[in-house]
Design a protein around this motif. Structure first.
Motif, PDB file in Angstrom:
ATOM      1  N   LEU C 136      59.581  27.365  52.862  1.00  0.00           N
ATOM      2  CA  LEU C 136      58.436  27.743  52.024  1.00  0.00           C
ATOM      3  C   LEU C 136      58.582  29.163  51.511  1.00  0.00           C
ATOM      4  CD1 LEU C 136      55.679  26.105  54.198  1.00  0.00           C
ATOM      5  CD2 LEU C 136      56.069  25.593  51.788  1.00  0.00           C
ATOM      6  N   ARG C 139      61.112  29.201  48.827  1.00  0.00           N
ATOM      7  CA  ARG C 139      60.562  28.571  47.627  1.00  0.00           C
ATOM      8  C   ARG C 139      59.779  29.602  46.804  1.00  0.00           C
ATOM      9  NH1 ARG C 139      60.384  26.846  44.115  1.00  0.00           N
ATOM     10  NH2 ARG C 139      60.082  24.887  43.057  1.00  0.00           N
ATOM     11  N   CYS C 140      59.197  30.577  47.509  1.00  0.00           N
ATOM     12  CA  CYS C 140      58.372  31.569  46.838  1.00  0.00           C
ATOM     13  C   CYS C 140      59.123  32.880  46.620  1.00  0.00           C
ATOM     14  CB  CYS C 140      57.086  31.796  47.618  1.00  0.00           C
ATOM     15  SG  CYS C 140      56.084  30.318  47.648  1.00  0.00           S
ATOM     16  N   LEU C 168      51.109  26.307  49.860  1.00  0.00           N
ATOM     17  CA  LEU C 168      51.989  25.160  49.635  1.00  0.00           C
ATOM     18  C   LEU C 168      52.316  24.399  50.907  1.00  0.00           C
ATOM     19  CD1 LEU C 168      54.664  26.656  47.217  1.00  0.00           C
ATOM     20  CD2 LEU C 168      52.780  25.139  46.647  1.00  0.00           C
ATOM     21  N   GLU C 171      51.606  20.791  51.353  1.00  0.00           N
ATOM     22  CA  GLU C 171      51.926  19.995  50.168  1.00  0.00           C
ATOM     23  C   GLU C 171      50.676  19.483  49.471  1.00  0.00           C
ATOM     24  OE1 GLU C 171      54.975  17.090  51.167  1.00  0.00           O
ATOM     25  OE2 GLU C 171      55.315  18.279  52.970  1.00  0.00           O
ATOM     26  N   ILE C 175      45.471  23.293  43.738  1.00  0.00           N
ATOM     27  CA  ILE C 175      45.270  24.640  44.276  1.00  0.00           C
ATOM     28  C   ILE C 175      44.264  25.395  43.422  1.00  0.00           C
ATOM     29  CG2 ILE C 175      46.358  26.834  44.900  1.00  0.00           C
ATOM     30  CD1 ILE C 175      48.959  25.446  45.307  1.00  0.00           C
ATOM     31  N   LEU C 199      56.411  26.385  40.244  1.00  0.00           N
ATOM     32  CA  LEU C 199      55.962  25.503  41.318  1.00  0.00           C
ATOM     33  C   LEU C 199      55.210  24.313  40.754  1.00  0.00           C
ATOM     34  CD1 LEU C 199      54.722  28.199  43.824  1.00  0.00           C
ATOM     35  CD2 LEU C 199      56.739  26.749  44.076  1.00  0.00           C
ATOM     36  N   GLN C 200      54.445  24.587  39.713  1.00  0.00           N
ATOM     37  CA  GLN C 200      53.671  23.496  39.133  1.00  0.00           C
ATOM     38  C   GLN C 200      54.590  22.435  38.543  1.00  0.00           C
ATOM     39  OE1 GLN C 200      51.042  24.431  35.779  1.00  0.00           O
ATOM     40  NE2 GLN C 200      49.678  22.909  36.686  1.00  0.00           N
ATOM     41  N   LEU C 203      56.504  20.684  41.529  1.00  0.00           N
ATOM     42  CA  LEU C 203      55.758  19.936  42.538  1.00  0.00           C
ATOM     43  C   LEU C 203      54.597  19.122  41.965  1.00  0.00           C
ATOM     44  CD1 LEU C 203      55.577  22.840  45.155  1.00  0.00           C
ATOM     45  CD2 LEU C 203      57.255  21.005  45.066  1.00  0.00           C
ATOM     46  N   LEU C 205      51.731  20.180  40.748  1.00  0.00           N
ATOM     47  CA  LEU C 205      50.436  20.657  41.224  1.00  0.00           C
ATOM     48  C   LEU C 205      49.413  20.735  40.101  1.00  0.00           C
ATOM     49  CD1 LEU C 205      51.824  23.709  43.197  1.00  0.00           C
ATOM     50  CD2 LEU C 205      50.828  21.665  44.210  1.00  0.00           C
ATOM     51  N   TYR C 207      46.192  23.045  38.992  1.00  0.00           N
ATOM     52  CA  TYR C 207      45.597  24.344  39.312  1.00  0.00           C
ATOM     53  C   TYR C 207      44.221  24.476  38.683  1.00  0.00           C
ATOM     54  CZ  TYR C 207      50.293  26.322  40.411  1.00  0.00           C
ATOM     55  OH  TYR C 207      51.520  26.602  40.928  1.00  0.00           O
TER      56      TYR C 207
END
Lengths: 302, 352, 331
Positions: C136, C139-140, C168, C171, C175, C199-200, C203, C205, C207
């Motif tokens: 993680l 990943r960031c 994250l 998972e 967010i 990330l979006q 993954l 995501l 937001y």
């Protein structure tokens, strides 16, 4: 695009944290000195039977009120008992009273403070009013009342002091909980699905530790002094058991006759114990704070 | 704006003694501030932009701070060598300050009337009556409705924008030659920010003072500054007129900063051209150019080892870089496949 | 169109302040409707005190809503029991504004991230847990090795990356990003925005991006909702909002944003708003913006405007200039 170039040093696993705390505590020289002195005090209290040259009841009127000498390092009292031995045995009582009474108020007070601060509302109001009532009595008066009801004894002295100190811890903890509870990281933890119990144990408690530790070291010192005061008033530890406060009481009548050693040595014992407790408390507070810890480690604080 | 220099700063250096050695927070800056001019000092936190101005009147803790260099106010007074007592007659009276947070820069237990008149009575020797009259004028000037009644209100009775107006009124209360606005609109909302920048510009026009506007926001700079100093790692890396700086930025940092900003009306959604890495710590500055570790141009062997001097590359445009970024390259970076649509015209809606 | 991931209907959050006779109700959020599809970004903008952060918190039930409905992937969030709510939180995370306050100063950052794994039993054994935390962090954009370090050893931007890694960890599908870049330095903001974008797309995501900085919001969002005093006053696709803002407040907001270009910035006309945002304790009757609106007319006091379709597809605004749609105010 990693921007962690600044953070090159290798990292120890998190399990080594208590070691880090200890090494930070010992990096602080004053705290280390406090730890050493306290250890010596505790050891001498535990081993008083072995270490002390005389029994604490060992009276001999032929050698009464002798000044310090090779045979009697701290001199003798009005019954010819060895002051050095009595100070050693007295450490048992004083340290025991301090540890048990403060331990009692620490646990109870922290619990009350946590519940009160975290739950808020009526729980908070009721608990805190109760604490206020307890707190509004003068410490010694309340202790006298408790001991008077329960009859004077070492155990009851400890209970009395423990009860008297509980509101102090409850207040300190509640105040810190109130501010920690509002921290964003608590909300963040909740947003991950953390339960109240987890939030309290993982986030709230460690963050209220600093003021509690300071309060503990102060309270230990006060507990010893309170015990001395109660014994002095004749409602604490009963003679012939030696306690530092009791010894001071006895010494009072002989200050005019020039037997200074009778009061100086037990007084000094109280002073040294209280001072080292405070040093250890301050050191522990800093050593438990990760930020302070890295400052201490980077320069070796004096 | 006239040519009369009201504040002349030379070789200003500020450092702090820290646990990790001396932190060189300001590493030699020079500038002249002219009457009626607005000088913007732009930089990120830790760039030295605030400290460089606060240090002029010792508004930083000394020690551990240490300030060297000279700063002449009005051509005569040298500030750096002044004693605390002498400086107390300069602060507030000849140099006014407006700080970032209007909540903490006002004392919550005193009425704003008292806080406004305090300086005037102390510096200008006004009677209570006169100071109060003047305070009413000032509040009116900064746009506070019914000033006479509001004098006896406490800070919490004002909104954030109104409080900042009060702070500006205090900053102006003794007719200073220089007004320092340190992130004065950062804590405010955009619509309030617009009100405050307009207000300062109007007051400047009317009173003729010089303004040092310290900010991190290039947008604010574009709106108000005559001249701009871009600071990075304690140095001025670029100094130019606002027009020149935005039309043709020359230092890699300035170029990078402009390119990294999201722009309203940007059609394509690509990654922003971020500057990689972090600014250096003032205790661990790079040996060569302060921006070297993050620079995407660094095309000169001296970059890593030598501190570049501040050199004039065009009339009034100074750059501290060995490598001069070609104009096309800078323009390309700024555009970075940006297609910006023009905003709708507010004017046809019949509002001004 | 398939059912949206998140549907917020008529959400209100009212707080009581003061006691006894001085008791007052703060209408922080007062009837907000929002819709967010999977993998989408909805921007929520407005000035401080408009209720945008409270809206985000109320959707996640970090603040209890007073009224309204929050439906997440078919689940009625407000109807969840405490236990189910904790379990649901695996799917909806939050990134906070202040990277200094949002990490527990007494926990190594790896532990802050690992907490989410512990809560939801998402790891098998210490080794796997450590590996996941490292993954993680990486990943960031941080090195896995930094897991044992404490928050104070990191810069603001790095802490925000840690905050993102924590969000994250379970998972999530969704967010809430509450002003994630406002506290960061200019040159770091772009890094964090790029990370969020990356990330979006990797993954998938969704937001809810809460911010006051319209330029940033417009960069990262698909749609933007503008809030004023507890209400959404306009909502549109990101460029549509910019190109043809219909609500006078949106227009004023757009015109107040300084453009980093002195030539354009100085010649443009600003819509100047007068006065301050009224108190949410006693909002104006009818349209809440009427006390500061440059285009106010008599109906504004009488009618509380509802969101209505205006120019362009999926573009709504709550303004009577586009037709007197709303509820009549009782006198």
């Amino acid at each position: 695009m990693s921007d962690d170039e600044e953070l090159q040093a290798p990292d120890e696993p998190a399990e080594a944290r208590w070691k880090e705390t200890l090494s930070a505590l010992f990096a602080n020289r004053l705290a280390a000195a406090g730890v050493v002195v306290l250890t010596l005090l505790i050891l001498s209290a535990l081993l008083a039977d072995v270490v002390a040259p005389y029994a604490f009841t060992d009276d001999d009127l032929t050698r009464r009120l002798q000044p310090p000498s090779g045979a009697h390092w701290f001199g003798t009292d009005e019954l010819g008992r060895d002051v050095f031995s009595r100070v050693l045995f007295g450490a048992r009582v004083s340290l025991q009273v301090g540890a048990v009474a403060v331990g009692f108020s620490l646990v109870l007070g922290t619990l009350i403070g946590l519940v009160s601060g975290y739950r808020g509302g009526w729980t908070d109001i009721v608990l805190m009013r109760a604490m206020d009532v307890l707190f509004s009595f003068p410490v010694v008066l309340l202790a006298i009342a408790i001991v008077a009801v329960l009859s004077p004894s070492l155990t009851n002295t400890m209970i009395a002091i423990g009860v008297v100190f509980t509101p102090i811890f409850a207040r300190v903890v509640r105040g810190s909980v109130l501010s920690v509870r509002e921290e964003v990281f608590v909300r963040a933890s909740r947003s991950l699905g953390a339960s109240d119990w987890r939030i309290i144990s993982r986030h709230v408690l460690p963050n209220v530790a600093a003021p509690v530790i300071v309060q503990t070291s102060l309270s230990l010192a006060f507990a010893i002094l309170t015990e001395a005061a109660l014994s002095y008033l004749g409602i604490g530890v009963q003679p012939p058991r030696p306690a530092w406060g009791l010894m001071l009481l006895d010494a009072q009548g002989f200050i005019a006759t020039g037997a200074w050693w009778m009061s100086i040595f037990p007084g000094l014992a109280i002073f040294i114990t209280v001072a080292s407790l405070n040093l250890v408390g301050d050191g522990l507070r800093d050593a438990l704070d990760p930020k302070q810890r890295s400052i201490i480690q980077s320069r070796g604080v004096t | 704006m006239s040519d009369e220099v009201v504040l002349s700063v030379r070789d200003l250096e500020v450092s702090f003694g820290t646990k990790r050695g001396r932190a060189e927070v300001v590493r030699g800056i020079d500038y002249d501030l002219r009457r009626g001019e607005t000088l913007a000092i732009v930089g990120e936190s830790g760039s030295g932009k605030s400290v460089s101005t606060l240090a002029l009147t010792k508004l930083i803790p000394i020690p551990p701070g240490r300030v060297t260099g000279t700063a002449h106010l009005g051509g005569e007074l040298e500030l750096i060598a002044m004693t605390e007592q002498e400086l107390s007659r300069v602060r507030g009276q000849r140099i006014g300050f407006v700080f970032q947070d209007p909540m903490t820069s006002l004392n919550p237990v005193h009425t704003i009337g008292r806080q406004l008149t305090e300086g005037m009575r102390h510096h200008l020797g006004l009677s209570e009556r006169d100071a109060r009259d003047r305070a009413v004028d000032l509040l009116e000037k900064v746009g506070i409705p019914s000033p006479e009644q509001r004098l006896d209100d406490f800070p919490h009775q004002f909104s954030g924008g109104m409080r900042q107006r009060v702070v500006i009124a205090i900053g102006l209360s003794c007719d200073p030659e220089v007004l320092v606005a340190d992130e004065a609109t950062t804590a405010l909302d955009v619509t309030t920010q617009a009100q405050i920048t307009d207000l300062v510009a109007e007051l400047q026009e009317e009173l003729g003072m010089a303004v040092i506007w310290i900010t991190h926001d290039l947008g604010v700079v574009a709106g108000i500054a005559d001249r701009v100093l871009v600071m990075y790692a304690g140095e001025v890396v670029e100094a130019a007129s606002a027009e020149a700086l935005f039309a043709r930025p020359r230092h890699p940092y300035t170029i990078g900063l402009q390119a990294s900003l999201p722009v309203l009306g940007d059609v394509e959604r690509h990654d922003l051209a971020a500057i990689p890495g972090l600014p250096p710590a003032p205790t661990a500055l790079p040996q060569g150019c302060g921006f070297y570790p993050r620079c995407s141009y660094r095309d000169d062997e001296r970059c890593a080892t030598e501190r570049p001097p501040l050199t004039q590359v065009a009339e009034g445009h100074w750059v501290r870089s060995f490598y001069e970024v070609p104009a096309e390259e800078a323009a390309r970076a700024a555009a970075a496949n940006r297609i910006v649509i023009e905003p709708p015209d507010a004017r046809d809606e019949g509002v001004a | 169109m398939s059912a949206p991931l998140l549907q917020v209907e008529d959400l209100s959050v009212h707080f009581t302040v003061g006691r006894g006779r001085a008791k007052q109700t703060v209408r922080a959020v007062d009837g907000v409707d929002l819709t967010l599809g999977a993998g989408e970004t909805l921007g929520l903008v407005g000035e401080s005190g408009c209720g945008k952060t409270t809206t985000g918190l109320a959707i996640l039930r970090l603040v209890e809503p007073t009224a309204g409905r929050v439906t997440f992937d078919g689940t009625d969030v407000r109807g969840l029991s405490t236990r189910d709510l904790r379990r649901w939180r695996r799917r909806a995370a939050m990134i906070f504004q202040d990277p200094y306050a949002s990490l527990d100063p007494r926990l190594p950052v790896g532990e802050s991230i690992g907490e989410a794994l512990d809560i939801h039993d998402l790891h098998q054994g210490t080794q796997a847990r450590r590996a996941r935390i490292g993954e993680l962090l990486e990943r960031c954009g941080l090195h896995p090795r930094v897991a044992g370090r404490y928050p104070h050893e990191f810069s603001g931007g790095q802490r925000q990356r840690i905050g993102i890694a924590r969000a994250l960890a379970c998972e999530p599908d969704f967010i809430v990003c509450d002003e994630p870049i406002a506290a960061l330095d200019v040159s770091i903001q772009a890094q964090v925005m790029n990370l969020l974008g990356e990330l979006q797309s990797d993954l998938g995501l969704a937001y809810l991006f809460i911010a006051h900085d319209l330029a940033a919001v417009q960069h990262i969002c698909d749609r933007i909702a503008v809030m004023y005093l507890g209400r959404v006053v306009e909502e549109a696709e990101r460029l549509e909002l910019y190109r043809s803002a219909q609500h006078p407040y949106t227009r004023a907001l757009l015109s107040a944003i300084p453009i980093p270009d002195p030539v354009r910035e100085r010649k443009r006309e600003r819509i100047r708003l007068v006065g301050d945002v009224p108190s949410p304790i006693d909002p104006p009757s009818g349209c809440r913006f009427r006390t500061r609106c440059p285009e106010v007319f008599d109906a504004c006091e009488r009618i509380d405007p509802a969101l209505q379709a205006v120019a362009g597809p999926d573009h709504t605004a709550a303004c009577l200039l586009h037709g007197e749609v709303g509820t009549e105010v009782a006198h």
